[in-house]
Design a protein around this motif. Sequence first.
Motif, PDB file in Angstrom:
ATOM      1  N   CYS A  74       0.841  -1.192   0.000  1.00 23.51           N
ATOM      2  CA  CYS A  74       0.000   0.000   0.000  1.00 23.51           C
ATOM      3  C   CYS A  74       0.880   1.247   0.000  1.00 23.51           C
ATOM      4  CB  CYS A  74      -0.900   0.013   1.228  1.00 23.51           C
ATOM      5  SG  CYS A  74      -2.085  -1.352   1.259  1.00 23.51           S
ATOM      6  N   ARG A  75       0.276   2.364  -0.343  1.00 24.07           N
ATOM      7  CA  ARG A  75       0.989   3.635  -0.367  1.00 24.07           C
ATOM      8  C   ARG A  75       0.359   4.588   0.627  1.00 24.07           C
ATOM      9  NH1 ARG A  75       2.304   5.806  -6.178  1.00 24.07           N
ATOM     10  NH2 ARG A  75       4.169   4.573  -6.443  1.00 24.07           N
ATOM     11  N   GLY A  76       1.216   5.405   1.200  1.00 22.34           N
ATOM     12  CA  GLY A  76       0.743   6.431   2.117  1.00 22.34           C
ATOM     13  C   GLY A  76       1.503   7.718   1.860  1.00 22.34           C
ATOM     14  N   ARG A  77       1.081   8.777   2.535  1.00 22.69           N
ATOM     15  CA  ARG A  77       1.735  10.064   2.364  1.00 22.69           C
ATOM     16  C   ARG A  77       2.123  10.588   3.742  1.00 22.69           C
ATOM     17  NH1 ARG A  77       1.849  13.387  -2.101  1.00 22.69           N
ATOM     18  NH2 ARG A  77       0.276  12.122  -3.126  1.00 22.69           N
ATOM     19  N   ASN A  78       3.375  10.982   3.882  1.00 18.73           N
ATOM     20  CA  ASN A  78       3.866  11.581   5.121  1.00 18.73           C
ATOM     21  C   ASN A  78       3.335  12.997   5.266  1.00 18.73           C
ATOM     22  OD1 ASN A  78       5.498   9.432   6.045  1.00 18.73           O
ATOM     23  ND2 ASN A  78       7.049   9.953   4.523  1.00 18.73           N
ATOM     24  N   THR A  85       5.729   3.463   0.947  1.00 18.37           N
ATOM     25  CA  THR A  85       5.013   2.199   0.758  1.00 18.37           C
ATOM     26  C   THR A  85       5.143   1.356   2.014  1.00 18.37           C
ATOM     27  OG1 THR A  85       6.938   1.153  -0.237  1.00 18.37           O
ATOM     28  CG2 THR A  85       5.377   2.185  -1.742  1.00 18.37           C
ATOM     29  N   CYS A  88       0.428  -4.194   3.666  1.00 15.54           N
ATOM     30  CA  CYS A  88      -0.902  -4.156   4.286  1.00 15.54           C
ATOM     31  C   CYS A  88      -1.640  -5.441   3.921  1.00 15.54           C
ATOM     32  CB  CYS A  88      -1.679  -2.920   3.848  1.00 15.54           C
ATOM     33  SG  CYS A  88      -1.876  -2.738   2.065  1.00 15.54           S
TER      34      CYS A  88
END
Length: 138
Positions: A74-78, A85, A88
């Motif tokens: 999965c990808r997230g944003r700080n 990445t 998950c």
Amino acid sequence: MIQNKSGDSSMRLALFVLPFAVLTACATPREQCISEVTRDTRILSSLINETRANLARGYAIEREQDVRTIRRTCRGRNDDGTIFTFRCDETDTFTTSVPVAIDLNAERAKLESLEERFVQSQAASNQAVAQCIALYPE
């Protein structure tokens, strides 16, 4: 693999009855009354059809659910906007049909019993429907 299992009829019954419960929520009082008093007859009819199909095939079909956990990236944003990445898990449910061995003689006896009960239920339902119509004239 053919397995001999006897159960899960309550699950099938619940899945059969659920749509009728949803439909009766929007029905008139007369329609609700008729739906309620014919419920057993509808269930018996469904069971008769299933039993006849089992006899025609020579085996029953049971639906089994399998829950699997699938690992994904999965990808997230700080907070600063950079993308990262991470691993998950995603849970998926799969339904499969499994052939189940049946005793054909017992299945024939079950069909005969269901058909007898259907006739009795149909007669009782007809009287109850007439009462619903008298109670809730349109």
